[in-house]
Design a protein around this motif. Structure first.
Motif, PDB file in Angstrom:
ATOM      1  N   GLU A  31     -27.280  -1.738 -25.079  1.00 24.78           N
ATOM      2  CA  GLU A  31     -27.080  -0.300 -24.956  1.00 24.78           C
ATOM      3  C   GLU A  31     -25.766   0.100 -25.613  1.00 24.78           C
ATOM      4  O   GLU A  31     -24.842  -0.715 -25.744  1.00 24.78           O
ATOM      5  CB  GLU A  31     -27.066   0.121 -23.485  1.00 24.78           C
ATOM      6  CG  GLU A  31     -25.938  -0.498 -22.674  1.00 24.78           C
ATOM      7  CD  GLU A  31     -25.957  -0.057 -21.216  1.00 24.78           C
ATOM      8  OE1 GLU A  31     -26.897   0.642 -20.825  1.00 24.78           O
ATOM      9  OE2 GLU A  31     -25.014  -0.414 -20.493  1.00 24.78           O
ATOM     10  N   LYS A  32     -25.701   1.345 -26.028  1.00 26.60           N
ATOM     11  CA  LYS A  32     -24.490   1.830 -26.672  1.00 26.60           C
ATOM     12  C   LYS A  32     -23.392   2.049 -25.631  1.00 26.60           C
ATOM     13  O   LYS A  32     -23.680   2.425 -24.493  1.00 26.60           O
ATOM     14  CB  LYS A  32     -24.775   3.147 -27.392  1.00 26.60           C
ATOM     15  CG  LYS A  32     -25.772   3.019 -28.531  1.00 26.60           C
ATOM     16  CD  LYS A  32     -26.078   4.374 -29.140  1.00 26.60           C
ATOM     17  CE  LYS A  32     -27.103   4.228 -30.264  1.00 26.60           C
ATOM     18  NZ  LYS A  32     -27.446   5.549 -30.856  1.00 26.60           N
ATOM     19  N   PRO A  33     -22.118   1.802 -26.007  1.00 25.63           N
ATOM     20  CA  PRO A  33     -21.027   2.108 -25.062  1.00 25.63           C
ATOM     21  C   PRO A  33     -20.904   3.602 -24.864  1.00 25.63           C
ATOM     22  O   PRO A  33     -21.148   4.389 -25.776  1.00 25.63           O
ATOM     23  CB  PRO A  33     -19.796   1.538 -25.765  1.00 25.63           C
ATOM     24  CG  PRO A  33     -20.135   1.534 -27.215  1.00 25.63           C
ATOM     25  CD  PRO A  33     -21.616   1.271 -27.282  1.00 25.63           C
ATOM     26  N   LYS A  34     -20.531   3.979 -23.644  1.00 24.06           N
ATOM     27  CA  LYS A  34     -20.290   5.390 -23.363  1.00 24.06           C
ATOM     28  C   LYS A  34     -18.843   5.782 -23.644  1.00 24.06           C
ATOM     29  O   LYS A  34     -18.551   6.955 -23.907  1.00 24.06           O
ATOM     30  CB  LYS A  34     -20.624   5.686 -21.899  1.00 24.06           C
ATOM     31  CG  LYS A  34     -22.109   5.584 -21.576  1.00 24.06           C
ATOM     32  CD  LYS A  34     -22.382   5.981 -20.137  1.00 24.06           C
ATOM     33  CE  LYS A  34     -23.870   5.949 -19.840  1.00 24.06           C
ATOM     34  NZ  LYS A  34     -24.174   6.324 -18.439  1.00 24.06           N
ATOM     35  N   VAL A  35     -17.948   4.788 -23.553  1.00 24.27           N
ATOM     36  CA  VAL A  35     -16.519   5.040 -23.738  1.00 24.27           C
ATOM     37  C   VAL A  35     -15.922   3.915 -24.577  1.00 24.27           C
ATOM     38  O   VAL A  35     -16.279   2.747 -24.390  1.00 24.27           O
ATOM     39  CB  VAL A  35     -15.777   5.094 -22.373  1.00 24.27           C
ATOM     40  CG1 VAL A  35     -14.263   5.098 -22.570  1.00 24.27           C
ATOM     41  CG2 VAL A  35     -16.213   6.303 -21.562  1.00 24.27           C
ATOM     42  N   ILE A  36     -15.034   4.279 -25.486  1.00 26.49           N
ATOM     43  CA  ILE A  36     -14.168   3.302 -26.165  1.00 26.49           C
ATOM     44  C   ILE A  36     -12.742   3.820 -26.047  1.00 26.49           C
ATOM     45  O   ILE A  36     -12.472   4.990 -26.331  1.00 26.49           O
ATOM     46  CB  ILE A  36     -14.546   3.107 -27.648  1.00 26.49           C
ATOM     47  CG1 ILE A  36     -15.956   2.519 -27.772  1.00 26.49           C
ATOM     48  CG2 ILE A  36     -13.528   2.184 -28.342  1.00 26.49           C
ATOM     49  CD1 ILE A  36     -16.448   2.375 -29.201  1.00 26.49           C
ATOM     50  N   ALA A  37     -11.855   2.973 -25.563  1.00 28.69           N
ATOM     51  CA  ALA A  37     -10.439   3.344 -25.430  1.00 28.69           C
ATOM     52  C   ALA A  37      -9.587   2.274 -26.085  1.00 28.69           C
ATOM     53  O   ALA A  37     -10.023   1.130 -26.262  1.00 28.69           O
ATOM     54  CB  ALA A  37     -10.059   3.498 -23.964  1.00 28.69           C
TER      55      ALA A  37
END
Length: 424
Positions: free
Chosen positions: A18-24
């Motif tokens: 699944e695609k990430p919802k957040v990248i920090a």
């Protein structure tokens, strides 16, 4: 930067379907000024650099899972699975404990953290004195903040990351790493409540980072130096003729002790009557702090003739060899700032005993190549050296001159603090 975000996006999708919802992401930092002073409650100055740690997150319907791309590429154990409801620590040295402790610190503050999937990728080498663990925890707390909409401000992220490493993991660090990574830039960090920060706008500073390849642990250095300082204070308090006002300011808790109020000139004669090691550690504390005050004046108003003359006179008196003998006309600001950087390294080497012969060899080569100032970045006894340079051309010369002596080396500029690259 965009390439790395795309890279971790794809890797996360490949790992979890699944695609990430957040990248920090959060930057590493150079321990620029007042090294080894944060655990004494004294202000420190950090420089965030353009080497960052990235985390990608999505929610999980089962347990939390964390994967470090870097560790996987090294062929070592690189995945950790745990429950976000009960994130107990495993063992010293386990990378997953940095994740678990951050979740635990958030839950201790009352924030609800559900299970999640996490992918980590870092440009910051572990154990190199560039605050790799702080960048991981700051980026993770920022990512969890965005994923679960916790409403944390930048300072909250820094403080929770600090509590994660210091309180939960029991590592005797100060706040330099976490606040430096969260705030970014060249930042003055007050290490006593309310932990205020001030970011200085200096885009004209360029550094080399020379990684010695010698790995070290902050946890093995700080407790020893703290113990030596405490012993020195105990011995001072046993002196019958110590003036009452000085006695009242001394505390065995070196963080509670108000170093900034103590008059070094008055207490200095008494220091010669305690054990030599503790004397050196206490003298270091005063001299490092005063040189940082001078450096801050220079950074805040580099055009002030009075400040430049004061710094020059101080260095001529304390450490004439710390001033660069080259480039006198090219940039007197960098020459003076570099002199103070050199002075702080001398203090770290001679009064705090955290240098090594190999570090000294690398440093001497970097100075020969034209660095204005070179010092240990981090706790010492390994890790990296930072070098203050005036141009990319000068930096390249330094890297060439030290090649073969270092594990790796970079030219770095000042970067911003923690940021969310992909919003949910």
């Amino acid at each position: 930067m965009r390439e790395i975000v795309d890279f971790i996006f794809r890797r996360h999708e490949g790992l979890y379907g699944e695609k990430p919802k957040v990248i920090a992401s959060a930057p590493g930092r150079l321990d620029f000024l007042n090294t080894h002073q944060d655990y004494k409650g004294l202000p420190v100055v950090s420089v965030a650099i353009n080497k960052r740690t990235y985390v990608a997150l999505s929610t999980s319907k089962t347990r939390s899972k964390a994967v470090s791309i870097n560790l996987c590429d090294e062929g070592v154990e690189c995945a950790d699975t745990f429950s976000a409801n009960n994130p107990t620590l495993v063992e010293e040295g386990w990378f997953g404990d940095y994740i678990r402790s951050a979740v635990k610190a958030l839950r201790m503050k009352g924030y609800l953290i559900d299970d999640f999937n996490l992918t980590i990728y870092s440009e910051i080498p572990i154990g190199s004195g560039l605050a790799s663990s702080a960048a991981l925890q700051v980026s993770l707390v920022a990512g969890l903040n965005a994923l679960f909409r916790l409403g944390l401000e930048r300072k909250d992220i820094a403080e929770i990351a600090y509590q994660s490493e210091h309180d939960v993991m029991g590592i005797p660090c100060g706040r330099l790493d976490q606040y430096g990574s969260a705030m970014g830039g060249v930042t003055l960090i007050e290490t006593k409540p309310p932990f205020t920060t001030k970011t200085l706008v200096r885009k004209d500073i360029l550094f080399t980072v020379l990684d010695s390849g010698i790995r070290h642990s902050t946890g093995s250095i700080h407790p020893v130096r703290i113990s030596e300082l405490k012993q020195g204070v105990r011995e001072l308090l046993l002196l019958d003729d110590l003036p009452g006002d000085l006695r009242n300011m001394l505390k065995e808790d070196i963080y509670a002790l108000e170093w900034g109020r103590l008059d070094y000139q008055r207490i200095e004669p008494y220091l010669h009557r305690i054990n030599k090691v503790s004397m050196k550690r206490i003298v270091f504390t005063f001299k490092m702090h005063y040189s940082t005050i001078l450096a801050l004046r220079l950074l805040e108003d580099s055009s002030s003739i009075d400040t430049r003359e004061e710094v020059e006179a101080f260095l001529r008196s304390e450490c004439d060899e710390c001033l660069s003998k080259t480039g006198l006309e090219a940039n007197s600001f960098l020459r003076l700032l570099g002199g103070l950087v050199n002075y702080q390294h001398v203090l770290l080497r001679d009064l705090y005993d955290v240098s090594l012969p190999r570090l000294e060899l690398i440093r001497s080569k970097a100075l020969e190549a034209g660095s204005y100032g070179v010092k240990i970045s981090g706790a010492g006894l390994g890790g990296s050296l930072l070098g203050l340079v005036g141009s990319e051309e000068q930096a390249i010369k330094v890297l060439k001159h030290t090649s073969g002596l270092v594990r790796s080396a970079w030219i770095v500029s000042v970067d911003e603090g923690v940021r969310v690259e992909l919003e949910p």
